[in-house]
Design an enzyme around this catalytic site. Structure first.
Site, PDB file in Angstrom:
ATOM      1  N   LYS A  98     -27.508 -10.575 -41.117  1.00 15.56           N
ATOM      2  CA  LYS A  98     -26.299 -10.856 -41.907  1.00 15.56           C
ATOM      3  C   LYS A  98     -25.091 -10.112 -41.341  1.00 15.56           C
ATOM      4  CE  LYS A  98     -26.303  -9.637 -46.433  1.00 15.56           C
ATOM      5  NZ  LYS A  98     -25.145  -8.806 -46.834  1.00 15.56           N
ATOM      6  N   SER A  99     -25.266  -8.835 -41.013  1.00 18.88           N
ATOM      7  CA  SER A  99     -24.127  -8.041 -40.519  1.00 18.88           C
ATOM      8  C   SER A  99     -23.610  -8.598 -39.197  1.00 18.88           C
ATOM      9  CB  SER A  99     -24.559  -6.588 -40.295  1.00 18.88           C
ATOM     10  OG  SER A  99     -24.885  -5.989 -41.519  1.00 18.88           O
ATOM     11  N   GLN A 125     -19.060  -0.565 -43.448  1.00 22.25           N
ATOM     12  CA  GLN A 125     -17.971  -1.438 -43.897  1.00 22.25           C
ATOM     13  C   GLN A 125     -16.632  -0.706 -43.788  1.00 22.25           C
ATOM     14  OE1 GLN A 125     -19.159  -2.918 -47.761  1.00 22.25           O
ATOM     15  NE2 GLN A 125     -20.671  -4.287 -46.859  1.00 22.25           N
ATOM     16  N   ARG A 137     -31.289  -8.603 -53.435  1.00 24.23           N
ATOM     17  CA  ARG A 137     -32.366  -7.706 -52.976  1.00 24.23           C
ATOM     18  C   ARG A 137     -33.228  -7.207 -54.138  1.00 24.23           C
ATOM     19  NH1 ARG A 137     -31.082  -7.788 -47.694  1.00 24.23           N
ATOM     20  NH2 ARG A 137     -28.918  -7.381 -47.130  1.00 24.23           N
ATOM     21  N   ARG A 169     -19.932 -10.497 -38.176  1.00 20.26           N
ATOM     22  CA  ARG A 169     -19.095  -9.982 -37.086  1.00 20.26           C
ATOM     23  C   ARG A 169     -18.910 -11.021 -35.980  1.00 20.26           C
ATOM     24  NH1 ARG A 169     -21.224  -6.059 -39.999  1.00 20.26           N
ATOM     25  NH2 ARG A 169     -20.359  -3.951 -40.025  1.00 20.26           N
ATOM     26  N   ASP A 205     -29.939  -0.796 -47.188  1.00 23.51           N
ATOM     27  CA  ASP A 205     -30.186  -2.030 -47.949  1.00 23.51           C
ATOM     28  C   ASP A 205     -31.655  -2.195 -48.339  1.00 23.51           C
ATOM     29  OD1 ASP A 205     -27.535  -2.685 -47.899  1.00 23.51           O
ATOM     30  OD2 ASP A 205     -27.704  -3.989 -46.144  1.00 23.51           O
ATOM     31  N   ARG A 232     -28.225  -0.207 -57.810  1.00 25.68           N
ATOM     32  CA  ARG A 232     -29.626  -0.463 -57.423  1.00 25.68           C
ATOM     33  C   ARG A 232     -30.581   0.625 -57.889  1.00 25.68           C
ATOM     34  NH1 ARG A 232     -28.581  -3.364 -51.517  1.00 25.68           N
ATOM     35  NH2 ARG A 232     -28.254  -5.425 -52.422  1.00 25.68           N
ATOM     36  N   ARG A 290     -16.589  -3.910 -57.446  1.00 28.89           N
ATOM     37  CA  ARG A 290     -16.974  -2.909 -56.442  1.00 28.89           C
ATOM     38  C   ARG A 290     -15.755  -2.143 -55.897  1.00 28.89           C
ATOM     39  NH1 ARG A 290     -21.279  -5.403 -52.410  1.00 28.89           N
ATOM     40  NH2 ARG A 290     -21.437  -3.204 -51.852  1.00 28.89           N
TER      41      ARG A 290
HETATM   42  C1  S3P Z   1     -22.961  -3.709 -44.105  1.00 26.84           C
HETATM   43  C2  S3P Z   1     -22.931  -2.383 -44.367  1.00 26.84           C
HETATM   44  C3  S3P Z   1     -23.653  -1.744 -45.478  1.00 26.84           C
HETATM   45  C4  S3P Z   1     -24.663  -2.683 -46.115  1.00 26.84           C
HETATM   46  C5  S3P Z   1     -24.169  -4.080 -46.262  1.00 26.84           C
HETATM   47  C6  S3P Z   1     -23.738  -4.650 -44.923  1.00 26.84           C
HETATM   48  C7  S3P Z   1     -22.204  -4.228 -42.953  1.00 26.84           C
HETATM   49  O1  S3P Z   1     -22.728  -1.348 -46.465  1.00 26.84           O
HETATM   50  O2  S3P Z   1     -25.079  -2.181 -47.378  1.00 26.84           O
HETATM   51  O3  S3P Z   1     -25.181  -4.909 -46.822  1.00 26.84           O
HETATM   52  O4  S3P Z   1     -22.472  -5.343 -42.491  1.00 26.84           O
HETATM   53  O5  S3P Z   1     -21.327  -3.497 -42.454  1.00 26.84           O
HETATM   54  P1  S3P Z   1     -21.989   0.068 -46.352  1.00 26.84           P
HETATM   55  O6  S3P Z   1     -21.506   0.165 -44.979  1.00 26.84           O
HETATM   56  O7  S3P Z   1     -20.848   0.053 -47.317  1.00 26.84           O
HETATM   57  O8  S3P Z   1     -23.034   1.089 -46.705  1.00 26.84           O
END
Ligand code: S3P
Length: 429
Positions: free
Chosen positions: A22-23, A169, A388, A27, A315, A346, A122
């Site tokens: 996903k990340s 993030q 999740r 990107r 995660d 969570r 959030r």
């Molecule tokens: C992610 C960073 C994580 C993660 C999220 C995806 C990302 O969050 O929990 O599911 O793709 O950069 P944080 O960086 O805020 O911990």
């Protein structure tokens, strides 16, 4: 409302491939759009979160062709995005909202980001604060902490920012803004969070340097589009790793999983609990390490988890709690306050859900203590709107004495649309 029921399994067996990371999928769209020339993406995750990012960039004038297998992004360079004519909806995706906030802060146009009822709760100050120091003009509800966010693009100046949280993030939002800023931008964090942005920036030719504890980027240099092969998401593989460990008589091979060291905390944690996990066929694809993961059922024991392991498995805590729930002895999770501001809280959600399954769970401010049991009970739980939590409790059902029924499971589609299909394929009932 959709409900899923998971039944006790006799074994978990076979070979699977989990959907793309996903990340990295987020990107690939973001960096591909602002690079020059074509970026092709193979293995893109077609979950709702990533589709929100894809739609956002299409709404800013980026052409993305999709033949069902490969995405072809026609990148327009750093200054090629155009003002979106409507509000951008990030859905449930914190990554879309926080990273795009950094990117949009340095554009020459106005934009507004919103999201679903969970995302609008959030915290956003964590990105607004450093971006404001760079000169960004971003406005939001609750004094700038909550979406919708209105962004008036403007000129930015590089800063040195010591992030109080280990968050990819936050780090990525600042690096994206740094691409547009005058001079150098430096970000440091307490423990290294996932480094996919740094890797893709390097792969695309950015003026970037990583050092122990941080990253430095110099703005203004154009990126060049390239071919990206997205590996399987270790966060999705984690559900199946735990399934195979906790159901006796199991053996499962998960092929083509991303094993970037900033993401493999789950493997280290499960191995420390006594899990039989082997990495095979280790290789590298477009700057990211990949392997096949072989998992065999194991008798697990409770351990203590904290420090730099936390961002490396951030995660995976819901499903780690499930492993802890059937392990011998107590598992203690510390330094994990970030879990309270994910798609849901969570710590609370897993405590409430596992307590319903008869597990002794004590919440602490920064984590939890889970005492394993030999008899997980059947129960009905709510997903809390969090993919999740839903998937973790469906995995718990495989090792329970009765059925676990999870309500409100639509959220699974945000990250793992074929989760229940794959589970049916490998769970021997
Ligand atoms: C992610 C960073 C994580 C993660 C999220 C995806 C990302 O969050 O929990 O599911 O793709 O950069 P944080 O960086 O805020 O911990």
């Amino acid at each position: 409302m959709q409900t899923h029921i998971s039944k006790p399994a006799k074994a978990v067996r076979g070979e699977i491939v989990v959907p793309g990371d996903k990340s990295i999928s987020h990107r690939s769209i973001m960096f591909g759009s602002i690079a020059r020339g074509v970026t092709t993406v193979k293995g893109f995750l077609r979950g709702e979160d990533n589709l929100a990012t894809l739609n956002a960039f299409r709404s800013m004038g980026i052409v993305v062709e999709d033949d069902g297998e490969i995405l072809k992004i026609q990148g327009k360079g750093l200054r090629g995005l155009t003002e979106p004519s409507d509000v951008i909806d990030c859905g449930n995706s914190g990554t879309s909202m926080r990273l795009m906030t950094g990117l949009l802060a340095g554009q020459q146009f106005f934009s507004v980001l919103t999201g679903d009822q969970y995302l609008r709760k959030r915290p956003m100050k964590r990105v607004l604060e450093p971006l404001s120091r760079m000169g960004a003009a971003i406005y939001g509800r609750a004094g700038g902490d909550k979406a919708p966010l209105a962004i008036v693009g403007t000129g930015l100046t590089g800063i040195a920012y010591q992030s109080p949280v280990s968050s990819a993030q936050v780090k990525s939002a600042i690096l994206l803004a740094g691409l547009y800023a005058n001079g150098e931008t430096v970000v440091t964090e307490p423990h290294l969070s996932r480094d996919h942005s740094e890797r893709i920036l390097r792969y695309f030719g950015a003026d970037i340097e990583t050092f122990s504890g941080g990253t430095k980027i110099r703005g203004g240099r154009e990126l060049d589009g390239r071919e990206i092969i997205v590996p399987g998401d270790i966060s999705s593989a984690a559900f199946f790793m735990v399934a195979a460990l906790i159901v006796p008589g199991s053996e499962l091979l998960i092929r083509g999983v991303g094993v970037n060291p900033t993401r493999t905390g789950i493997i280290d944690i499960l191995k420390a609990m006594g899990g039989d996990i082997t990495l095979q066929n280790c290789r590298e694809n477009s700057g990211e390490p990949v392997a096949d993961i072989l998992v065999r059922s194991s008798r697990l024991k409770g351990i203590e988890i904290g420090g730099d392991l936390v961002p490396r498995a951030i995660d995976e805590f819901p499903v780690i709690c499930v492993a802890a729930a059937v392990a011998e002895g107590k598992t203690v999770v510390r330094d994990a306050k970030e879990l309270r501001v994910k798609e849901t809280d969570r710590i609370k959600a897993m405590a409430v859900s596992l307590q319903k399954a008869g597990v002794n769970v004590v919440e602490t401010e920064n984590g939890m203590e889970v005492t394993g049991t030999e008899k997980l009970q059947g129960c009905t739980i709510d997903s809390f709107g969090d993919h999740r939590i839903a998937m973790s409790m469906l995995i718990a059902g495989l090792a329970a004495t009765g059925e676990i029924s999870v309500n409100d499971t639509e959220c699974i589609a945000t990250s793992f649309p074929n989760f229940t299909t794959l589970l049916h394929e490998v769970a021997v009932q």
